[in-house]
Design a protein around this motif. Structure first.
Motif, mmCIF file in Angstrom:
data_model
loop_
_atom_site.group_PDB
_atom_site.id
_atom_site.type_symbol
_atom_site.label_atom_id
_atom_site.label_comp_id
_atom_site.label_asym_id
_atom_site.label_seq_id
_atom_site.Cartn_x
_atom_site.Cartn_y
_atom_site.Cartn_z
ATOM 1 N N ALA A 113 0.837 -1.203 0.000
ATOM 2 C CA ALA A 113 0.000 0.000 0.000
ATOM 3 C C ALA A 113 0.873 1.256 0.000
ATOM 4 O O ALA A 113 0.583 2.224 -0.713
ATOM 5 C CB ALA A 113 -0.936 -0.006 1.198
ATOM 6 N N ALA A 114 1.949 1.246 0.772
ATOM 7 C CA ALA A 114 2.850 2.400 0.827
ATOM 8 C C ALA A 114 3.538 2.607 -0.524
ATOM 9 O O ALA A 114 3.665 3.732 -0.999
ATOM 10 C CB ALA A 114 3.882 2.208 1.929
ATOM 11 N N VAL B 140 9.818 6.415 2.216
ATOM 12 C CA VAL B 140 8.981 5.314 2.706
ATOM 13 C C VAL B 140 9.790 4.605 3.783
ATOM 14 O O VAL B 140 10.922 4.189 3.539
ATOM 15 C CB VAL B 140 8.606 4.332 1.579
ATOM 16 C CG1 VAL B 140 7.771 3.180 2.133
ATOM 17 C CG2 VAL B 140 7.875 5.046 0.452
ATOM 18 N N SER B 141 9.212 4.487 4.980
ATOM 19 C CA SER B 141 9.930 3.846 6.071
ATOM 20 C C SER B 141 8.995 2.981 6.903
ATOM 21 O O SER B 141 7.783 3.118 6.835
ATOM 22 C CB SER B 141 10.594 4.900 6.960
ATOM 23 O OG SER B 141 9.624 5.794 7.461
ATOM 24 N N SER C 118 7.472 -4.303 12.128
ATOM 25 C CA SER C 118 6.085 -3.981 11.806
ATOM 26 C C SER C 118 5.847 -3.968 10.306
ATOM 27 O O SER C 118 6.727 -3.631 9.526
ATOM 28 C CB SER C 118 5.750 -2.608 12.389
ATOM 29 O OG SER C 118 4.462 -2.209 12.005
ATOM 30 N N ARG C 119 4.630 -4.317 9.892
ATOM 31 C CA ARG C 119 4.250 -4.197 8.483
ATOM 32 C C ARG C 119 3.730 -2.800 8.175
ATOM 33 O O ARG C 119 3.542 -2.450 7.035
ATOM 34 C CB ARG C 119 3.182 -5.237 8.137
ATOM 35 C CG ARG C 119 3.731 -6.634 8.149
ATOM 36 C CD ARG C 119 2.794 -7.657 7.577
ATOM 37 N NE ARG C 119 1.393 -7.304 7.633
ATOM 38 C CZ ARG C 119 0.402 -8.148 7.718
ATOM 39 N NH1 ARG C 119 0.662 -9.421 7.804
ATOM 40 N NH2 ARG C 119 -0.850 -7.747 7.731
ATOM 41 N N VAL C 120 3.482 -2.011 9.207
ATOM 42 C CA VAL C 120 3.000 -0.646 9.004
ATOM 43 C C VAL C 120 4.115 0.179 8.372
ATOM 44 O O VAL C 120 5.272 0.113 8.781
ATOM 45 C CB VAL C 120 2.560 -0.013 10.348
ATOM 46 C CG1 VAL C 120 2.231 1.456 10.172
ATOM 47 C CG2 VAL C 120 1.380 -0.761 10.911
ATOM 48 N N ARG C 121 3.756 0.931 7.337
ATOM 49 C CA ARG C 121 4.725 1.777 6.644
ATOM 50 C C ARG C 121 4.274 3.221 6.707
ATOM 51 O O ARG C 121 3.077 3.517 6.688
ATOM 52 C CB ARG C 121 4.867 1.360 5.184
ATOM 53 C CG ARG C 121 5.452 -0.026 5.004
ATOM 54 C CD ARG C 121 6.915 -0.038 5.451
ATOM 55 N NE ARG C 121 7.515 -1.343 5.296
ATOM 56 C CZ ARG C 121 7.746 -2.186 6.295
ATOM 57 N NH1 ARG C 121 7.394 -1.865 7.515
ATOM 58 N NH2 ARG C 121 8.316 -3.338 6.088
ATOM 59 N N VAL C 122 5.239 4.101 6.771
ATOM 60 C CA VAL C 122 4.981 5.529 6.809
ATOM 61 C C VAL C 122 5.599 6.151 5.562
ATOM 62 O O VAL C 122 6.768 5.919 5.263
ATOM 63 C CB VAL C 122 5.579 6.175 8.075
ATOM 64 C CG1 VAL C 122 5.337 7.674 8.085
ATOM 65 C CG2 VAL C 122 5.001 5.521 9.324
ATOM 66 N N VAL C 123 4.794 6.898 4.832
ATOM 67 C CA VAL C 123 5.272 7.631 3.666
ATOM 68 C C VAL C 123 5.299 9.101 4.069
ATOM 69 O O VAL C 123 4.267 9.671 4.411
ATOM 70 C CB VAL C 123 4.347 7.423 2.446
ATOM 71 C CG1 VAL C 123 4.819 8.252 1.262
ATOM 72 C CG2 VAL C 123 4.263 5.947 2.076
#
Length: 76
Positions: free
Chosen positions: A15-16, A35-36, A42-47
């Motif tokens: 998704a990221a 993108v980090s 974690s599978r959560v990504r922050v753009v």
């Protein structure tokens, strides 16, 4: 105003990456997009995107939400 940032939180790497592609297609320069992982495990990504103005930041936040961000925030 200093260069504002906007961060989108995504539930997966895919998704990221799709959001990153949409941002690029919308004309956001690659060097402005990061993108980090929220945490290494974690599978959560922050753009995170460096915006050029408040209007640009709002536009990027909207693009992220349309790309599936569960939330957008303005980092400190």
């Amino acid at each position: 105003m200093a260069s504002p940032k906007i961060a989108g939180i995504f539930d997966s790497t895919d998704a990221a990456e799709q959001a990153r592609e949409r941002l690029l297609e919308a004309g956001v320069a690659l060097h402005r997009i990061v993108v980090s992982a929220e945490r290494a495990y974690s599978r959560v990504r922050v753009v995170t995107v460096a915006a050029r103005s408040e209007v640009d930041r709002d536009h990027i936040a909207e693009l992220m939400r349309r790309s599936g961000a569960r939330d957008t925030v303005t980092p400190p």
